[in-house]
Design a protein around this motif. Sequence first.
Motif, PDB file in Angstrom:
ATOM      1  N   GLN A 145     -50.623 110.790  90.288  1.00 43.94           N
ATOM      2  CA  GLN A 145     -49.257 110.951  90.756  1.00 43.94           C
ATOM      3  C   GLN A 145     -48.300 110.709  89.597  1.00 43.94           C
ATOM      4  OE1 GLN A 145     -50.293 107.885  93.573  1.00 43.94           O
ATOM      5  NE2 GLN A 145     -51.461 107.614  91.705  1.00 43.94           N
ATOM      6  N   LEU A 153     -41.946 109.388  94.253  1.00 46.81           N
ATOM      7  CA  LEU A 153     -43.065 110.282  93.910  1.00 46.81           C
ATOM      8  C   LEU A 153     -42.531 111.644  93.522  1.00 46.81           C
ATOM      9  CD1 LEU A 153     -45.614 109.366  96.745  1.00 46.81           C
ATOM     10  CD2 LEU A 153     -45.860 108.902  94.311  1.00 46.81           C
ATOM     11  N   TYR A 155     -44.865 113.991  91.760  1.00 51.25           N
ATOM     12  CA  TYR A 155     -46.017 114.900  91.795  1.00 51.25           C
ATOM     13  C   TYR A 155     -47.228 114.106  92.265  1.00 51.25           C
ATOM     14  CZ  TYR A 155     -50.172 117.380  90.232  1.00 51.25           C
ATOM     15  OH  TYR A 155     -51.399 117.993  90.206  1.00 51.25           O
ATOM     16  N   VAL A 156     -48.074 114.764  93.112  1.00 48.59           N
ATOM     17  CA  VAL A 156     -49.363 114.203  93.516  1.00 48.59           C
ATOM     18  C   VAL A 156     -50.393 115.324  93.505  1.00 48.59           C
ATOM     19  CG1 VAL A 156     -48.370 112.358  94.918  1.00 48.59           C
ATOM     20  CG2 VAL A 156     -48.869 114.566  95.972  1.00 48.59           C
ATOM     21  N   TRP A 160     -55.124 112.804  95.944  1.00 47.48           N
ATOM     22  CA  TRP A 160     -54.164 111.811  96.449  1.00 47.48           C
ATOM     23  C   TRP A 160     -53.837 112.092  97.907  1.00 47.48           C
ATOM     24  CZ3 TRP A 160     -49.445 111.398  98.686  1.00 47.48           C
ATOM     25  CH2 TRP A 160     -48.760 110.181  98.578  1.00 47.48           C
ATOM     26  N   CYS A 161     -53.562 113.349  98.208  1.00 46.05           N
ATOM     27  CA  CYS A 161     -53.222 113.716  99.587  1.00 46.05           C
ATOM     28  C   CYS A 161     -54.387 113.464 100.519  1.00 46.05           C
ATOM     29  CB  CYS A 161     -52.809 115.192  99.658  1.00 46.05           C
ATOM     30  SG  CYS A 161     -51.290 115.572  98.738  1.00 46.05           S
ATOM     31  N   GLU A 168     -48.417 117.327 100.744  1.00 49.74           N
ATOM     32  CA  GLU A 168     -47.658 117.395  99.500  1.00 49.74           C
ATOM     33  C   GLU A 168     -46.156 117.499  99.763  1.00 49.74           C
ATOM     34  OE1 GLU A 168     -47.693 119.942  95.291  1.00 49.74           O
ATOM     35  OE2 GLU A 168     -49.160 120.374  96.883  1.00 49.74           O
ATOM     36  N   ILE A 171     -43.959 114.061  99.949  1.00 47.92           N
ATOM     37  CA  ILE A 171     -43.787 113.086  98.867  1.00 47.92           C
ATOM     38  C   ILE A 171     -42.334 112.858  98.506  1.00 47.92           C
ATOM     39  CG2 ILE A 171     -46.055 113.711  97.903  1.00 47.92           C
ATOM     40  CD1 ILE A 171     -44.565 115.177  95.677  1.00 47.92           C
ATOM     41  N   PHE A 176     -43.509 105.127  95.802  1.00 42.92           N
ATOM     42  CA  PHE A 176     -44.851 104.598  95.504  1.00 42.92           C
ATOM     43  C   PHE A 176     -44.952 103.129  95.892  1.00 42.92           C
ATOM     44  CE2 PHE A 176     -47.650 102.361  92.487  1.00 42.92           C
ATOM     45  CZ  PHE A 176     -48.856 102.969  92.803  1.00 42.92           C
TER      46      PHE A 176
END
Length: 920
Positions: A145, A153, A155-156, A160-161, A168, A171, A176
């Motif tokens: 992330q 957040l 980007y993941v 992660w998802c 997505e 986020i 976080f």
Amino acid sequence: MRVVLADSDAERRDRLAGWIAECGYAVVARADGTAAWSACRDAPPQIALLAWDLPELNGVEITRRIRKMDEDVAPYVILFAPPEDHGLAEGLEAGADDIVVGEIGADELALRLGFAERRVADTTRMREEHASYMELLAQAPDLIQTVSLDGQLLYVNRAWCDALGYAERDISEISFFDLVKPELQGRVRKAFRWVLRGHGIQHLQTELLTRDGTIMSVEGSLTPRYRGKTPTSVRIILRDVSRRKRAETVLRNVLEGTSATTGKDFFRSLVRHLSRALGARHALVAELSPGPTARLRSLAVWGGEAFHPNREFELSDMPSSAVLQGDASTNGNAGAEDPSLFPGTRFLAEIGAESYLGVPLTNADGESIGLLCVLNDGPMHTGPDALRILSTFAQRAGAELERLRAQERLASKEAEMRAMLDALPDLLFRIDREGRYLSVHAMDPGLLAAPAEELLRSTVQEMLPPDVAAGFMRKVEDAFATGDAQMLEFELPVDAGVRQFESRIVKSAPTEVVTIVRDVTEMRKAEADRRELDRRMQKTQKLESLGVLAGGIAHDFNNLLTSIMGYASLAARNSIPGSPAHRYLADIEKASRRAADLAMQMLAYSGKGQFVIQPLDLREMIKETASFLKTDVTSRGVIVRSELPGTLPAVEGDVTQLRQVVMNLVLNAAQAMEPDGGTVSVAVREMVVTEAEFARCYVGSDLPAGSYVMLSITDTGCGMDAATKARIFDPFFTTKPHGRGLGLAAVVGIVRGHRGALWVKSRKGEGTRVNVYLPPSAKPVHVDDVPAEAPSIAGDGLILVVDDEQDLRRLTTDILESGGYRVVTAPDGAQGVEALRANDGVDAVLLDMTMPVMNGVDAFRHMREIRPDLPVLISSGYSEKEAVNRFEGDEPAGFIQKPYTAADLLKMIGEVLAAASVRA
């Protein structure tokens, strides 16, 4: 590569388009800004060359529009500005990559296009690498992330998802810090601040809350991201370690339960703790038994509440064959749902197990040596990390099993070594660098110089003579210095005399050596005896080889002499007595007889001479020979003295041959004293000779000890050195300017033929002594009557002559026909047999011994089959004894030695025919 060129000046546009094409680019030329923008928009080129003052849309405006296009397709822009225009900043602000001021030539244009091409290629590669990198992040199994400085957040990735249960699109609404377990948020914020202060990458261990409230243990790193020197965000890469944490807990529990145990106790503790930690009712560890049938022998079996007795079982009784044959594990239910998974379930049925998980125990080479498994009386609920936990302890169990086996092998080797040491006849010592005895081993304590207890309180220097001890300690130092084994031979006085020892010294530790001491006295004596035996065998083989050569030469020489003597005697019979021719022929026959004597010497050397054995008195023979030699040796200034006892046992021998021995030895001694003269003593006496004295003899070294008659010839000549002495009996060897032939070589053959021995003693400047030992005879010496001259026998009859020598066949025919006989000849044994079959009236056969196709012995046997009563006279250059022995009892009617005269042959034929007529 595609290039769009826009310029309102037609002449310049054409010129630039031509140069661009020459550089290998595809060029699209336009005259105004609108057309140029359409070409860039509809099919974006890699490079755009735009004039500053294009109509409708100028180059700067087109550049601004290009920069608003998709970055993946935006071309490289070069602006052409007029020389008087100084507004270059406007073009750069619009996004131009390159600006050309004033006119440009072809070479400069080519350089700028090449640079543009490289920039476009670099940009394309960077975009592709960035796309690959983003795809890699998206596909990575770790939780990746990007978080803003305040925790938002940005980007993941997919992992992660999937792990946290969010989409997505969610986020943008998540911080976080909100995902971190509340009591751990302070530690995470502190790590953020630490990273943003420029302290680099920070390790992070924490727990996150998933969307459904599950707690996930994670660990990873925080990495700051910068634009220039200013941090803009934080890249966080985390890994789900929840299963590992649970596995570590299980491992820790099992390790705590087994860490203090080894051997059988370790295996019992292992299966008990594994069963409880993995939630399985049963656990088993077993070793693979060697043998033709693969079997398992359990080392420990836990049954949920107690240990089961150990047992052996076939692999088919367990779902283990697949595990031990190379599969990492076998995991599943052992019931009827899948009988192919577990080929045999008798053992499982006995303990009520329905599911199984197993891994092999392996040795250092990766070979299966055993099995570790857990079993349950229902479905297996061991979790996904059970196999890893089981494999971890399988390594420990495999190592422990190998250690136990190594212990057993070591104990066996130690027992074997003790047995070998107990059976070792040598002495074995461990000695330190100062020479102190550390241990002593002796199968027979009587071999030790002192009792073992005393040796262990002593040193080498105290127990061995000084010179031996000093040499031994030097070898000890060499063993330490080089690491190589050292050998030492020494002698020690013992009660029975001096004994020889051999010691091998080997470095066995940093400060000690092992030495093996062996008594090699008997071995050295045996080696010396073997060398002496080899020397004798070599001498015997040499003499035998020379004997074969001499015998062969004598045989062929006798064939030649037969022709000479035969024709000379035949011619003499037909010549007038007293005439010169008659005298010449007599001289030829005399010279031939002297040559025949030389052939007889050669046969004597070969051991195949014709001996007339009879008891004789050596004293009388020596008197006659000394008298015969007196004139010859006296002329050389040599005195011959005889020392003869009053009585002497007789010896059995050939008087002519033994006379030849005395003559050759006396003449050789006389020659050794030329020209100054000297004395030769000839003595004979009876004496007792030992085996040791015979062992030094040149001939007869293997004779038994006992009483013998010794003939001794001693001279006062110059003597011989060792090299000359070693060769005096070789044929034709001489130290004189002119060789004397086979004299001493014939002596060897005569002595050997009389089963005697010959010994020589000589030193340079001290003279020479030669002893001949002959066995005594109990038979009395008798004097033969003088035979009456045999009457001549008139020849009558048909004689078959078989000889491979054409000259001898012609000679024999002439002699026999001169005596009144008729003759039939054959060139070999086979044709001789056929000639006998073709001529019924053959009265006698003269048969040669050595012939091609069929020799005389085989021809004789065939002739006997045809005419058993037929008299056959054998002719040979070998002695009668040598020839007749080949017939193995079926003796011929007579024997005539080559060479012979006409009278000899006619006399022998007459005697053979006369004897045959008497028998008839």
